[in-house]
Design a protein around this motif. Sequence first.
Motif, PDB file in Angstrom:
ATOM      1  N   ASN D 112      32.938  37.414  32.414  1.00  0.00           N
ATOM      2  CA  ASN D 112      32.905  37.586  30.970  1.00  0.00           C
ATOM      3  C   ASN D 112      33.116  39.017  30.502  1.00  0.00           C
ATOM      4  OD1 ASN D 112      32.115  34.842  30.780  1.00  0.00           O
ATOM      5  ND2 ASN D 112      30.029  35.453  31.304  1.00  0.00           N
ATOM      6  N   HIS D 113      33.248  39.950  31.407  1.00  0.00           N
ATOM      7  CA  HIS D 113      33.347  41.357  31.016  1.00  0.00           C
ATOM      8  C   HIS D 113      34.371  42.036  31.918  1.00  0.00           C
ATOM      9  CE1 HIS D 113      32.507  45.330  29.810  1.00  0.00           C
ATOM     10  NE2 HIS D 113      31.519  45.605  30.637  1.00  0.00           N
ATOM     11  N   ALA D 114      35.424  42.554  31.306  1.00  0.00           N
ATOM     12  CA  ALA D 114      36.485  43.242  32.034  1.00  0.00           C
ATOM     13  C   ALA D 114      37.279  42.298  32.912  1.00  0.00           C
ATOM     14  CB  ALA D 114      35.941  44.416  32.868  1.00  0.00           C
ATOM     15  N   GLY D 115      37.031  41.014  32.778  1.00  0.00           N
ATOM     16  CA  GLY D 115      37.838  40.065  33.522  1.00  0.00           C
ATOM     17  C   GLY D 115      39.162  39.783  32.826  1.00  0.00           C
ATOM     18  N   ALA D 116      39.224  40.114  31.520  1.00  0.00           N
ATOM     19  CA  ALA D 116      40.398  39.731  30.734  1.00  0.00           C
ATOM     20  C   ALA D 116      41.675  40.380  31.241  1.00  0.00           C
ATOM     21  CB  ALA D 116      40.174  40.092  29.260  1.00  0.00           C
ATOM     22  N   GLU D 159      43.200  23.257  24.761  1.00  0.00           N
ATOM     23  CA  GLU D 159      42.029  23.288  25.652  1.00  0.00           C
ATOM     24  C   GLU D 159      40.861  24.067  25.028  1.00  0.00           C
ATOM     25  OE1 GLU D 159      43.615  25.065  29.152  1.00  0.00           O
ATOM     26  OE2 GLU D 159      44.899  23.351  29.658  1.00  0.00           O
ATOM     27  N   SER D 160      40.995  24.441  23.781  1.00  0.00           N
ATOM     28  CA  SER D 160      39.963  25.227  23.081  1.00  0.00           C
ATOM     29  C   SER D 160      39.530  26.453  23.877  1.00  0.00           C
ATOM     30  CB  SER D 160      38.720  24.377  22.777  1.00  0.00           C
ATOM     31  OG  SER D 160      39.056  23.234  22.071  1.00  0.00           O
ATOM     32  N   LYS D 161      40.501  27.132  24.462  1.00  0.00           N
ATOM     33  CA  LYS D 161      40.186  28.356  25.213  1.00  0.00           C
ATOM     34  C   LYS D 161      40.745  29.567  24.491  1.00  0.00           C
ATOM     35  CE  LYS D 161      40.078  26.471  29.914  1.00  0.00           C
ATOM     36  NZ  LYS D 161      40.905  26.343  31.131  1.00  0.00           N
ATOM     37  N   ARG D 162      40.136  30.707  24.757  1.00  0.00           N
ATOM     38  CA  ARG D 162      40.656  31.961  24.221  1.00  0.00           C
ATOM     39  C   ARG D 162      41.753  32.456  25.169  1.00  0.00           C
ATOM     40  NH1 ARG D 162      36.969  34.246  20.973  1.00  0.00           N
ATOM     41  NH2 ARG D 162      38.124  36.177  21.201  1.00  0.00           N
ATOM     42  N   ILE D 163      42.820  32.991  24.618  1.00  0.00           N
ATOM     43  CA  ILE D 163      43.849  33.603  25.465  1.00  0.00           C
ATOM     44  C   ILE D 163      43.360  34.973  25.892  1.00  0.00           C
ATOM     45  CG2 ILE D 163      46.275  34.292  25.598  1.00  0.00           C
ATOM     46  CD1 ILE D 163      46.927  32.362  23.407  1.00  0.00           C
ATOM     47  N   PRO D 164      43.359  35.271  27.195  1.00  0.00           N
ATOM     48  CA  PRO D 164      42.834  36.578  27.623  1.00  0.00           C
ATOM     49  C   PRO D 164      43.683  37.723  27.084  1.00  0.00           C
ATOM     50  CG  PRO D 164      43.945  35.474  29.450  1.00  0.00           C
ATOM     51  CD  PRO D 164      43.871  34.477  28.327  1.00  0.00           C
ATOM     52  N   GLY D 165      42.985  38.753  26.588  1.00  0.00           N
ATOM     53  CA  GLY D 165      43.700  39.919  26.062  1.00  0.00           C
ATOM     54  C   GLY D 165      43.848  39.913  24.550  1.00  0.00           C
ATOM     55  N   PHE D 166      43.269  38.914  23.913  1.00  0.00           N
ATOM     56  CA  PHE D 166      43.382  38.821  22.448  1.00  0.00           C
ATOM     57  C   PHE D 166      41.992  38.715  21.824  1.00  0.00           C
ATOM     58  CE2 PHE D 166      47.390  37.584  24.145  1.00  0.00           C
ATOM     59  CZ  PHE D 166      48.316  38.097  23.246  1.00  0.00           C
ATOM     60  N   GLY D 167      41.822  39.356  20.699  1.00  0.00           N
ATOM     61  CA  GLY D 167      40.558  39.306  19.965  1.00  0.00           C
ATOM     62  C   GLY D 167      39.567  40.329  20.504  1.00  0.00           C
ATOM     63  N   HIS D 168      38.713  40.844  19.633  1.00  0.00           N
ATOM     64  CA  HIS D 168      37.725  41.832  20.080  1.00  0.00           C
ATOM     65  C   HIS D 168      36.440  41.633  19.302  1.00  0.00           C
ATOM     66  CE1 HIS D 168      35.795  45.601  21.134  1.00  0.00           C
ATOM     67  NE2 HIS D 168      36.700  45.742  22.086  1.00  0.00           N
ATOM     68  N   ARG D 169      35.350  41.726  20.033  1.00  0.00           N
ATOM     69  CA  ARG D 169      34.051  41.517  19.442  1.00  0.00           C
ATOM     70  C   ARG D 169      33.770  42.453  18.259  1.00  0.00           C
ATOM     71  NH1 ARG D 169      30.118  38.966  22.518  1.00  0.00           N
ATOM     72  NH2 ARG D 169      31.417  39.224  24.341  1.00  0.00           N
ATOM     73  N   TYR D 170      34.266  43.671  18.310  1.00  0.00           N
ATOM     74  CA  TYR D 170      33.933  44.643  17.273  1.00  0.00           C
ATOM     75  C   TYR D 170      35.099  44.995  16.349  1.00  0.00           C
ATOM     76  CZ  TYR D 170      29.603  45.323  19.848  1.00  0.00           C
ATOM     77  OH  TYR D 170      28.403  45.124  20.470  1.00  0.00           O
ATOM     78  N   HIS D 171      36.311  44.619  16.746  1.00  0.00           N
ATOM     79  CA  HIS D 171      37.465  45.068  15.963  1.00  0.00           C
ATOM     80  C   HIS D 171      38.358  43.895  15.551  1.00  0.00           C
ATOM     81  CE1 HIS D 171      36.316  48.975  17.445  1.00  0.00           C
ATOM     82  NE2 HIS D 171      36.507  48.605  18.693  1.00  0.00           N
ATOM     83  N   ASP D 172      38.830  43.918  14.309  1.00  0.00           N
ATOM     84  CA  ASP D 172      39.888  42.983  13.930  1.00  0.00           C
ATOM     85  C   ASP D 172      41.211  43.477  14.505  1.00  0.00           C
ATOM     86  OD1 ASP D 172      38.200  41.301  12.457  1.00  0.00           O
ATOM     87  OD2 ASP D 172      38.296  42.662  10.741  1.00  0.00           O
ATOM     88  N   LYS D 173      41.449  44.749  14.319  1.00  0.00           N
ATOM     89  CA  LYS D 173      42.624  45.426  14.881  1.00  0.00           C
ATOM     90  C   LYS D 173      42.100  46.470  15.849  1.00  0.00           C
ATOM     91  CE  LYS D 173      46.845  44.540  13.187  1.00  0.00           C
ATOM     92  NZ  LYS D 173      47.857  44.155  14.179  1.00  0.00           N
ATOM     93  N   ASP D 174      42.269  46.268  17.136  1.00  0.00           N
ATOM     94  CA  ASP D 174      41.798  47.247  18.121  1.00  0.00           C
ATOM     95  C   ASP D 174      42.678  48.494  17.999  1.00  0.00           C
ATOM     96  OD1 ASP D 174      41.380  48.734  20.467  1.00  0.00           O
ATOM     97  OD2 ASP D 174      40.943  46.954  21.647  1.00  0.00           O
ATOM     98  N   PRO D 175      42.088  49.621  17.570  1.00  0.00           N
ATOM     99  CA  PRO D 175      42.950  50.788  17.286  1.00  0.00           C
ATOM    100  C   PRO D 175      43.681  51.307  18.529  1.00  0.00           C
ATOM    101  CG  PRO D 175      40.619  51.406  17.256  1.00  0.00           C
ATOM    102  CD  PRO D 175      40.659  49.917  17.348  1.00  0.00           C
TER     103      PRO D 175
END
Lengths: 280, 280, 280, 280
Positions: D112-116, D159-175
Amino acid sequence: MKDNQKPIKNGFKFPEQNIKTSITDVKPDELSTRGYRQEDLITNLSFAEMVFLLLKERLPSEREAKIFNHILVSFCDHGVTPPSTQSARLIASSGANINNAVAGGLLSFGKNHAGAIEKAMNLFQNSIRTLNLENTDKGNLNKRIARLAIEIVDKYESESKRIPGFGHRYHDKDPRAVRLLDLAILESAIGPHTKLALVIESVLSEKKGVCLNVDGVNAGLLSDLGFDSQLGLGIFMIGRLPGLVAHAYEEMQEEEKFRRFCDLENIVYEGFKNRDIDEK
Amino acid sequence: MKDNQKPIKNGFKFPEQNIKTSITDVKPDELSTRGYRQEDLITNLSFAEMVFLLLKERLPSEREAKIFNHILVSFCDHGVTPPSTQSARLIASSGANINNAVAGGLLSFGKNHAGAIEKAMNLFQNSIRTLNLENTDKGNLNKRIARLAIEIVDKYESESKRIPGFGHRYHDKDPRAVRLLDLAILESAIGPHTKLALVIESVLSEKKGVCLNVDGVNAGLLSDLGFDSQLGLGIFMIGRLPGLVAHAYEEMQEEEKFRRFCDLENIVYEGFKNRDIDEK
Amino acid sequence: MKDNQKPIKNGFKFPEQNIKTSITDVKPDELSTRGYRQEDLITNLSFAEMVFLLLKERLPSEREAKIFNHILVSFCDHGVTPPSTQSARLIASSGANINNAVAGGLLSFGKNHAGAIEKAMNLFQNSIRTLNLENTDKGNLNKRIARLAIEIVDKYESESKRIPGFGHRYHDKDPRAVRLLDLAILESAIGPHTKLALVIESVLSEKKGVCLNVDGVNAGLLSDLGFDSQLGLGIFMIGRLPGLVAHAYEEMQEEEKFRRFCDLENIVYEGFKNRDIDEK
Amino acid sequence: MKDNQKPIKNGFKFPEQNIKTSITDVKPDELSTRGYRQEDLITNLSFAEMVFLLLKERLPSEREAKIFNHILVSFCDHGVTPPSTQSARLIASSGANINNAVAGGLLSFGKNHAGAIEKAMNLFQNSIRTLNLENTDKGNLNKRIARLAIEIVDKYESESKRIPGFGHRYHDKDPRAVRLLDLAILESAIGPHTKLALVIESVLSEKKGVCLNVDGVNAGLLSDLGFDSQLGLGIFMIGRLPGLVAHAYEEMQEEEKFRRFCDLENIVYEGFKNRDIDEK
């Protein structure tokens, strides 16, 4: 390469390649540990006795086995409060393997956490050693231990230091320490090191209301059992591992993973005003 | 923050800050684990029983306690041969603290080392689950287990895979496995999972001379005791930690430090001819 | 809970729950480190400069950046000889994840391995501090450093100790140390700490043929750059991590897994004759 | 022992004792890495180039070096929010050595962490591989990548899965992601893997407002640079280590030690009512 033909280069000795050990002898279809066949150990020993055999190189007496078992059980868990347990849970919550979580827990042990047991063993053993017990009249032993205790309390007080093995962040009276002492008395297992711990406690508790904690009592009992202080943390880790495994497993069972991060409002940034990169 | 008011942002749920646990309840001067006061656990439980309580959330029966104790003792040590023990000794020999050495040992457990126990628990538990034991006639259970065993051996053979829990690098007959089975039989503690392991062994040993190892027997026994396969490695680590501590300590006692480096003649460099940096 | 309302219990202060930091400020869609927006750091800094900024809280000058880059590159790898690299490979060979292998490598750093850099930084910084450089005439600085060097060599010689940062198990002349010094001279970056290291070397090499190693030179250069000695091991780890990753990855590519166990004939069992369990 | 004379026992092959490597060749007074003398690497390479050489076995081109440097800098730190950083600080706060703190941080990397990053590299590389780029007309490459992207989004959605490498817990746009892409475009370094990442983003952001994060962009760029996905976590660790060192050091500077334990009121005990030990 023979043992006595090690090359020396720039002041460094090169070791031989063979690995020496006197713990377990491995042969095809045969395993013996400290001189006993492992199948007989499996049949006859309790887990606590097996630990004793591995570390002390001999089997415990019945009384020693009882005391050592109490010690191991007493270390098992202190809930989620210690940083080691928190580290283990934090790592487990990020989806890492259980061995990573447990190893991360062990890495927390340092000067400020779980260091007290070895420090207390050192203090008790070094102090009792000065009594030169083997060669002297034991008649007034109690008086001499009492004098030692007072000297120790004075010394730590004058240096404004805490005596290792005394006081607890969450307990006025550590319930494990109290019971361990009761059991040791019942089993006539109070030797000079635990006696010293008790006298220090009687002085300290009168002065400051500070009592022996689980580390302090166990440091006394382990010293009376003849354990090297360098094994203190090792024994603590053996006792605590089941708790760490239970916590890591509990965390792994939780539905929500990766759960111990922060809300941004709990972080206080104390750093810099914005700077322009050109100032470089 | 209330449990049901977790903010959601970009698809990530934010957890509440409180830590939940059902292992140990910590109050001032009071510690209770799985519902029992720790001082009573110290008085009454063996170390193996304490481990059982922590992991299974209930006390073991007398028979369960015996079997679980045998299992923990059987994991204690396999000399210097496992990579985990070698890692622990290597780290100890460089002068690191004993917790570093032991943690480094734990980090070696992976797909190829100590992974067999959980894999075997999964295999046995998933297979026995298909028998739907609770709802069906147990009369011909042995026959159905035998059929399962043959299917398993065939499946692994057709995929040229090793069945986890069988065969040992150093032993034709793992002496720990043999004795553990004898004791389990004596204590009438052979349940369906261990039975399955035994039938697989009888097929495999005839075909290839390959026998159950300590992981395979313990995977069967732990499954019969009702342990989740996700706890397999955890229980193994609890059993093996005393051995790792003994080895790290033995290494620390050696006079020569930093001793496991290589002689240059034992390194084969298979790399590059000299290249000039200008080719960049 | 307010900062100044921390409860005190049994002499332990309870910390506030908030986490304070002055490294990186995290806001939604904004990240700034040491006052700079991370996107500008990504655009403008070399990796070595970024490390410098993180650790020194300011950007390096051009000369500082060059020297610091040389230092990081010089730590990259020493083949399979160090125990840390061997631990990492051993763990990787057992099928563990690459972060386990690398973490296990880091755990090897202790008194006898990679400890020299912080010890040398302490030695150089404590010695130079006695010169009270800021307040005194720098005219005869070289003479005073020379006197210091002689005192240091004498002191270590009289205690039969090795001076940290000098001598190498595999090299008479550490080729990295030689080049780092050449580059530092070329870039006019030799400050008092490196000067002290050089004078100690000139005394030692004459007496015993022992030269500065990579740790010794870098301890001098890092001290001249103003780094706290407590960061010595941290900087070494940053420099060495790429090597550890390369070794763990190389090991993972090997076909045969679990390869570093022992042949039984390489183990010398020095322990016990067989004992009967009844003697207990 | 010759390579082709390995004994086989119970299906296990025994490896030869020698250690093979093609990373660094160590000889007395000589060190060469990937074919270059280390002293020349120290003189000529930036730290990022040295990392590239170690991992890719060749020097980078100028453009590759720039991109790889941006990647390493972009991984440097995300404040105190990640569990790895929290573990490192927690361990440091208990008085453990800095290498323990940093190693504990690395152990947090899991599913769940840095696996993406590795998952995203696998996704991009496996997808692009199906295009069989070497043997086919590249004319309509963009169309085919677009089709791939739509298939991927559909598959993960179904499959209701998140694509790895997309989305961020703290950022809408990761700067970091935004700037890395700008730089890669500027340097004409967008290959098919990053192109795929960009098209997935354009679909996803329209549908759900979810954007590429730093892992996703770097997974694309590293794949275009030809890195094996198995090195993804390794490269991330190299980039993140400076941040972990900075946090561990910051924690060590704090006056109050052992500070991250809990107030008892933040613990919710969900466990057992008191039970009597006799029920055993």
